[in-house]
Design a protein around this motif. Structure first.
Motif, mmCIF file in Angstrom:
data_model
loop_
_atom_site.group_PDB
_atom_site.id
_atom_site.type_symbol
_atom_site.label_atom_id
_atom_site.label_comp_id
_atom_site.label_asym_id
_atom_site.label_seq_id
_atom_site.Cartn_x
_atom_site.Cartn_y
_atom_site.Cartn_z
ATOM 1 N N ASN A 154 -4.496 -2.771 -4.849
ATOM 2 C CA ASN A 154 -3.987 -3.144 -3.529
ATOM 3 C C ASN A 154 -5.156 -3.524 -2.636
ATOM 4 O OD1 ASN A 154 -1.867 -1.078 -4.624
ATOM 5 N ND2 ASN A 154 -0.833 -2.281 -3.059
ATOM 6 N N GLN A 213 0.839 -1.202 0.000
ATOM 7 C CA GLN A 213 0.000 0.000 0.000
ATOM 8 C C GLN A 213 0.878 1.258 0.000
ATOM 9 O OE1 GLN A 213 -3.326 -0.044 -0.171
ATOM 10 N NE2 GLN A 213 -3.989 -1.999 0.648
ATOM 11 N N CYS A 221 -6.755 -4.761 0.905
ATOM 12 C CA CYS A 221 -6.570 -4.749 2.363
ATOM 13 C C CYS A 221 -7.699 -5.569 2.969
ATOM 14 C CB CYS A 221 -6.599 -3.311 2.890
ATOM 15 S SG CYS A 221 -6.460 -3.231 4.690
ATOM 16 N N ILE A 244 -6.356 4.777 4.582
ATOM 17 C CA ILE A 244 -5.353 4.844 3.516
ATOM 18 C C ILE A 244 -5.555 6.119 2.712
ATOM 19 C CG2 ILE A 244 -4.655 3.803 1.309
ATOM 20 C CD1 ILE A 244 -5.151 1.034 2.704
ATOM 21 N N MET A 303 -4.728 3.027 -6.243
ATOM 22 C CA MET A 303 -4.735 2.049 -5.161
ATOM 23 C C MET A 303 -5.644 0.853 -5.438
ATOM 24 S SD MET A 303 -2.522 3.534 -3.277
ATOM 25 C CE MET A 303 -2.554 2.489 -1.813
ATOM 26 N N TYR A 362 -9.305 1.140 4.017
ATOM 27 C CA TYR A 362 -9.284 2.017 2.846
ATOM 28 C C TYR A 362 -9.540 3.490 3.180
ATOM 29 C CZ TYR A 362 -9.441 -2.443 0.405
ATOM 30 O OH TYR A 362 -9.168 -3.713 -0.028
#
Length: 155
Positions: free
Chosen positions: A131, A105, A133, A141, A128, A138
């Motif tokens: 990627n 990330q 998670c 992020i 992103m 999120y």
């Protein structure tokens, strides 16, 4: 076969078979453990590193494709201006939950800021999107990327 590669600013030599993914050359051959194995097919982003400044999925990037390019991993990204800002924002906003995906990330977020210093939400979503998670951090992020770019972070 011995491959000479530049990793995190240092010339290194790694003896692996042709076709070995960069991820395994880094992890098993050089002991660089930051890039993680997630899916093995370049879909989850846990293994993201930069090759000549571009984010690549190292699990699907053969060692022989590196050539003279410079490889940057999570271990070295903090020495770059945007990498340092991203890592600082990640810590200040407690982005990581389990942490497994976070190296990838951070590498993707840093590449985004290198290309787009003040990204809009759509830029962040696009950069992103590869990627994953599993802890679904999120929102944090996105906030960390905005903070690292100097934009106002909404609570």
């Amino acid at each position: 076969m011995a491959y000479k590669i530049n990793v995190n600013g240092k010339a290194r030599s790694v003896d692996v078979e042709a076709g070995t993914p960069l991820l395994w050359a880094l992890r098993d051959g050089l002991g660089i453990l930051g890039p993680k194995f997630g899916c093995g097919i370049g879909q989850c982003g846990a293994c993201t590193v930069h090759v000549d400044g571009q984010p690549v999925r190292s699990c699907a990037f053969p060692i022989e494709s590196v050539g003279a390019a410079k490889v940057l991993t999570i271990e070295g990204v903090g020495a770059t201006p945007n990498g340092k800002k991203v890592q600082q924002a990640w810590m200040e906003l407690d982005v990581a939950q389990c942490g497994y995906c976070q190296p990838g990330q951070i590498m993707s977020a840093t590449a985004l800021l290198n290309a787009t210093p003040k990204p809009a939400d759509a830029d962040i979503d696009s950069a992103m999107s590869g990627n994953i998670c599993r802890c679904a951090t999120y929102i944090r992020i996105r906030a960390a990327i905005k903070q690292a770019s100097g934009q106002k972070v909404e609570a």
